[in-house]
Design a protein around this motif. Structure first.
Motif, PDB file in Angstrom:
ATOM      1  N   ARG A  75     -15.972  13.703  -7.588  1.00  0.00           N
ATOM      2  CA  ARG A  75     -14.834  12.898  -7.122  1.00  0.00           C
ATOM      3  C   ARG A  75     -15.007  12.551  -5.640  1.00  0.00           C
ATOM      4  NH1 ARG A  75     -10.387  16.093  -8.536  1.00  0.00           N
ATOM      5  NH2 ARG A  75     -10.467  17.164  -6.552  1.00  0.00           N
ATOM      6  N   GLU A  76     -15.453  13.507  -4.840  1.00  0.00           N
ATOM      7  CA  GLU A  76     -15.676  13.249  -3.413  1.00  0.00           C
ATOM      8  C   GLU A  76     -16.769  12.200  -3.210  1.00  0.00           C
ATOM      9  OE1 GLU A  76     -16.626  17.116  -1.910  1.00  0.00           O
ATOM     10  OE2 GLU A  76     -14.574  17.864  -2.213  1.00  0.00           O
ATOM     11  N   VAL A  77     -17.836  12.317  -3.973  1.00  0.00           N
ATOM     12  CA  VAL A  77     -18.953  11.377  -3.853  1.00  0.00           C
ATOM     13  C   VAL A  77     -18.542   9.978  -4.302  1.00  0.00           C
ATOM     14  CG1 VAL A  77     -21.258  10.826  -4.763  1.00  0.00           C
ATOM     15  CG2 VAL A  77     -20.704  13.168  -4.070  1.00  0.00           C
ATOM     16  N   TRP A  78     -17.772   9.890  -5.376  1.00  0.00           N
ATOM     17  CA  TRP A  78     -17.382   8.594  -5.943  1.00  0.00           C
ATOM     18  C   TRP A  78     -16.157   7.971  -5.284  1.00  0.00           C
ATOM     19  CZ3 TRP A  78     -17.634   9.693 -11.926  1.00  0.00           C
ATOM     20  CH2 TRP A  78     -18.963   9.658 -12.344  1.00  0.00           C
ATOM     21  N   ARG A  79     -15.418   8.698  -4.477  1.00  0.00           N
ATOM     22  CA  ARG A  79     -14.105   8.273  -3.992  1.00  0.00           C
ATOM     23  C   ARG A  79     -14.070   6.838  -3.450  1.00  0.00           C
ATOM     24  NH1 ARG A  79     -11.238   7.788   0.528  1.00  0.00           N
ATOM     25  NH2 ARG A  79      -8.990   8.143   0.379  1.00  0.00           N
ATOM     26  N   ALA A  80     -14.897   6.531  -2.478  1.00  0.00           N
ATOM     27  CA  ALA A  80     -14.835   5.209  -1.838  1.00  0.00           C
ATOM     28  C   ALA A  80     -15.116   4.086  -2.837  1.00  0.00           C
ATOM     29  CB  ALA A  80     -15.823   5.137  -0.674  1.00  0.00           C
ATOM     30  N   ARG A  81     -16.175   4.244  -3.623  1.00  0.00           N
ATOM     31  CA  ARG A  81     -16.490   3.188  -4.607  1.00  0.00           C
ATOM     32  C   ARG A  81     -15.420   3.087  -5.680  1.00  0.00           C
ATOM     33  NH1 ARG A  81     -21.575   2.623  -7.365  1.00  0.00           N
ATOM     34  NH2 ARG A  81     -21.311   4.769  -7.964  1.00  0.00           N
ATOM     35  N   ALA A  82     -14.847   4.219  -6.074  1.00  0.00           N
ATOM     36  CA  ALA A  82     -13.796   4.199  -7.099  1.00  0.00           C
ATOM     37  C   ALA A  82     -12.554   3.486  -6.580  1.00  0.00           C
ATOM     38  CB  ALA A  82     -13.449   5.616  -7.542  1.00  0.00           C
ATOM     39  N   LEU A  83     -12.158   3.787  -5.358  1.00  0.00           N
ATOM     40  CA  LEU A  83     -10.975   3.120  -4.801  1.00  0.00           C
ATOM     41  C   LEU A  83     -11.194   1.611  -4.714  1.00  0.00           C
ATOM     42  CD1 LEU A  83      -9.876   5.630  -2.016  1.00  0.00           C
ATOM     43  CD2 LEU A  83      -8.793   5.235  -4.249  1.00  0.00           C
ATOM     44  N   ARG A  84     -12.387   1.209  -4.295  1.00  0.00           N
ATOM     45  CA  ARG A  84     -12.689  -0.228  -4.232  1.00  0.00           C
ATOM     46  C   ARG A  84     -12.660  -0.839  -5.628  1.00  0.00           C
ATOM     47  NH1 ARG A  84     -16.166  -2.494  -0.079  1.00  0.00           N
ATOM     48  NH2 ARG A  84     -14.212  -2.213   1.010  1.00  0.00           N
ATOM     49  N   LEU A  85     -13.262  -0.168  -6.603  1.00  0.00           N
ATOM     50  CA  LEU A  85     -13.279  -0.633  -7.991  1.00  0.00           C
ATOM     51  C   LEU A  85     -11.862  -0.797  -8.538  1.00  0.00           C
ATOM     52  CD1 LEU A  85     -14.919  -1.107 -10.687  1.00  0.00           C
ATOM     53  CD2 LEU A  85     -14.634   1.336 -11.076  1.00  0.00           C
ATOM     54  N   LEU A  86     -10.989   0.114  -8.160  1.00  0.00           N
ATOM     55  CA  LEU A  86      -9.610   0.096  -8.658  1.00  0.00           C
ATOM     56  C   LEU A  86      -8.709  -0.845  -7.860  1.00  0.00           C
ATOM     57  CD1 LEU A  86      -9.268   3.918  -9.298  1.00  0.00           C
ATOM     58  CD2 LEU A  86      -9.648   2.116 -10.996  1.00  0.00           C
ATOM     59  N   GLY A  87      -9.248  -1.526  -6.860  1.00  0.00           N
ATOM     60  CA  GLY A  87      -8.458  -2.456  -6.059  1.00  0.00           C
ATOM     61  C   GLY A  87      -7.523  -1.757  -5.092  1.00  0.00           C
ATOM     62  N   ARG A  88      -7.891  -0.553  -4.671  1.00  0.00           N
ATOM     63  CA  ARG A  88      -7.041   0.242  -3.776  1.00  0.00           C
ATOM     64  C   ARG A  88      -7.678   0.362  -2.393  1.00  0.00           C
ATOM     65  NH1 ARG A  88      -5.933   5.320  -7.697  1.00  0.00           N
ATOM     66  NH2 ARG A  88      -5.474   6.268  -5.692  1.00  0.00           N
ATOM     67  N   ASP A  89      -8.156  -0.759  -1.870  1.00  0.00           N
ATOM     68  CA  ASP A  89      -8.854  -0.781  -0.583  1.00  0.00           C
ATOM     69  C   ASP A  89      -8.005  -0.249   0.569  1.00  0.00           C
ATOM     70  OD1 ASP A  89     -10.725  -2.064  -2.177  1.00  0.00           O
ATOM     71  OD2 ASP A  89     -11.200  -3.570  -0.664  1.00  0.00           O
ATOM     72  N   GLU A  90      -6.705  -0.380   0.476  1.00  0.00           N
ATOM     73  CA  GLU A  90      -5.830   0.087   1.562  1.00  0.00           C
ATOM     74  C   GLU A  90      -5.900   1.605   1.746  1.00  0.00           C
ATOM     75  OE1 GLU A  90      -3.525   0.308  -2.212  1.00  0.00           O
ATOM     76  OE2 GLU A  90      -4.728  -1.274  -1.300  1.00  0.00           O
ATOM     77  N   GLU A  91      -6.407   2.316   0.753  1.00  0.00           N
ATOM     78  CA  GLU A  91      -6.535   3.772   0.838  1.00  0.00           C
ATOM     79  C   GLU A  91      -7.865   4.219   1.430  1.00  0.00           C
ATOM     80  OE1 GLU A  91      -5.387   5.868  -2.795  1.00  0.00           O
ATOM     81  OE2 GLU A  91      -4.371   4.019  -3.431  1.00  0.00           O
ATOM     82  N   LEU A  92      -8.757   3.267   1.710  1.00  0.00           N
ATOM     83  CA  LEU A  92     -10.069   3.602   2.256  1.00  0.00           C
ATOM     84  C   LEU A  92      -9.959   3.965   3.734  1.00  0.00           C
ATOM     85  CD1 LEU A  92     -12.152   0.709   0.656  1.00  0.00           C
ATOM     86  CD2 LEU A  92     -12.216   3.131   0.021  1.00  0.00           C
ATOM     87  N   SER A  93     -10.610   5.050   4.112  1.00  0.00           N
ATOM     88  CA  SER A  93     -10.679   5.439   5.516  1.00  0.00           C
ATOM     89  C   SER A  93     -11.771   4.622   6.197  1.00  0.00           C
ATOM     90  CB  SER A  93     -10.987   6.928   5.639  1.00  0.00           C
ATOM     91  OG  SER A  93     -12.321   7.178   5.208  1.00  0.00           O
ATOM     92  N   ASN A  94     -11.840   4.703   7.520  1.00  0.00           N
ATOM     93  CA  ASN A  94     -12.922   4.030   8.242  1.00  0.00           C
ATOM     94  C   ASN A  94     -14.280   4.555   7.795  1.00  0.00           C
ATOM     95  OD1 ASN A  94     -11.125   2.446   9.680  1.00  0.00           O
ATOM     96  ND2 ASN A  94     -11.058   3.828  11.427  1.00  0.00           N
ATOM     97  N   ASP A  95     -14.391   5.872   7.558  1.00  0.00           N
ATOM     98  CA  ASP A  95     -15.648   6.436   7.053  1.00  0.00           C
ATOM     99  C   ASP A  95     -15.990   5.893   5.671  1.00  0.00           C
ATOM    100  OD1 ASP A  95     -16.372   7.929   9.249  1.00  0.00           O
ATOM    101  OD2 ASP A  95     -15.581   9.821   8.465  1.00  0.00           O
ATOM    102  N   ASP A  96     -14.976   5.719   4.821  1.00  0.00           N
ATOM    103  CA  ASP A  96     -15.203   5.149   3.492  1.00  0.00           C
ATOM    104  C   ASP A  96     -15.767   3.736   3.596  1.00  0.00           C
ATOM    105  OD1 ASP A  96     -14.148   7.394   2.154  1.00  0.00           O
ATOM    106  OD2 ASP A  96     -12.122   6.528   2.094  1.00  0.00           O
ATOM    107  N   VAL A  97     -15.187   2.936   4.479  1.00  0.00           N
ATOM    108  CA  VAL A  97     -15.640   1.551   4.653  1.00  0.00           C
ATOM    109  C   VAL A  97     -17.075   1.533   5.154  1.00  0.00           C
ATOM    110  CG1 VAL A  97     -15.246  -0.592   5.945  1.00  0.00           C
ATOM    111  CG2 VAL A  97     -13.303   0.653   4.975  1.00  0.00           C
ATOM    112  N   LEU A  98     -17.397   2.408   6.102  1.00  0.00           N
ATOM    113  CA  LEU A  98     -18.761   2.487   6.605  1.00  0.00           C
ATOM    114  C   LEU A  98     -19.717   2.907   5.493  1.00  0.00           C
ATOM    115  CD1 LEU A  98     -20.836   2.409   8.868  1.00  0.00           C
ATOM    116  CD2 LEU A  98     -20.157   4.744   9.462  1.00  0.00           C
TER     117      LEU A  98
END
Length: 174
Positions: free
Chosen positions: A103-126
């Motif tokens: 879940r930790e490894v997939w978090r950023a890509r999963a949030l983007r896939l689910l259309g939940r970009d507003e939950e991405l941290s700056n580290d996630d975006v990087l």
């Protein structure tokens, strides 16, 4: 683990599912739950096939085929999203250590896939930008080799290693 081989039923083009580990994993979690979870499309091929975009020739992708891999398979975002949401809910509700780490490894890509970009941290975006650059370099290597330009492929490969090393250092420290 090797990627499950897939191919186009019409033209025989080979497809690589390695870049789709998140998508296939979320589908598996949505369909089968967390017990006995394993990566790969084995056992859920029919469900995965219904979610994939057609080949460039218009043909349908199917499991099996030559182990030599080709293009990355592409999921239909609209078809995938309901199962991905359900799979992510299953994953976020798990406390099994291996799935927590996944879940930790997939978090950023999963949030983007689910259309939940507003939950991405700056580290996630990087992280997502670095992954996108790595994928671009991998495609550049493949194009250069297909064109017979081994020098260009080696230069792209060197940039891939340099960026990949930076990526690994940054995110392994988490």
């Amino acid at each position: 683990m090797t990627a499950d081989p897939w191919h186009c039923e019409a033209c025989g083009a080979r497809y690589d599912m390695a870049s789709c580990t998140l998508e296939v994993g979320l589908v598996r979690l949505a369909l089968e739950g967390p017990d006995g979870f394993r990566l790969g499309s084995t056992g859920i091929e029919a469900e995965v096939a219904r979610l994939l975009e057609p080949c460039a020739c218009g043909g349908r992708l199917a499991p099996g085929g030559n182990e030599q891999l080709g293009s990355d398979a592409v999921f239909s975002a609209d078809a995938l999203r309901p199962l991905a949401r359900r799979g992510w809910e299953v994953l976020t509700g798990c406390d099994e250590p291996g799935l927590v780490r996944l879940r930790e490894v997939w978090r950023a890509r999963a949030l983007r896939l689910l259309g939940r970009d507003e939950e991405l941290s700056n580290d996630d975006v990087l992280e997502l930008r670095l992954e996108q650059r790595l994928a671009g370099l991998r495609a550049e290597i493949d194009r250069a080799r297909a064109a017979g330009d081994e020098d260009a492929a080696q230069m792209a490969h060197a940039r891939y290693i340099e960026l990949g090393t930076s990526y690994a250092r940054r995110f392994a420290a988490r």
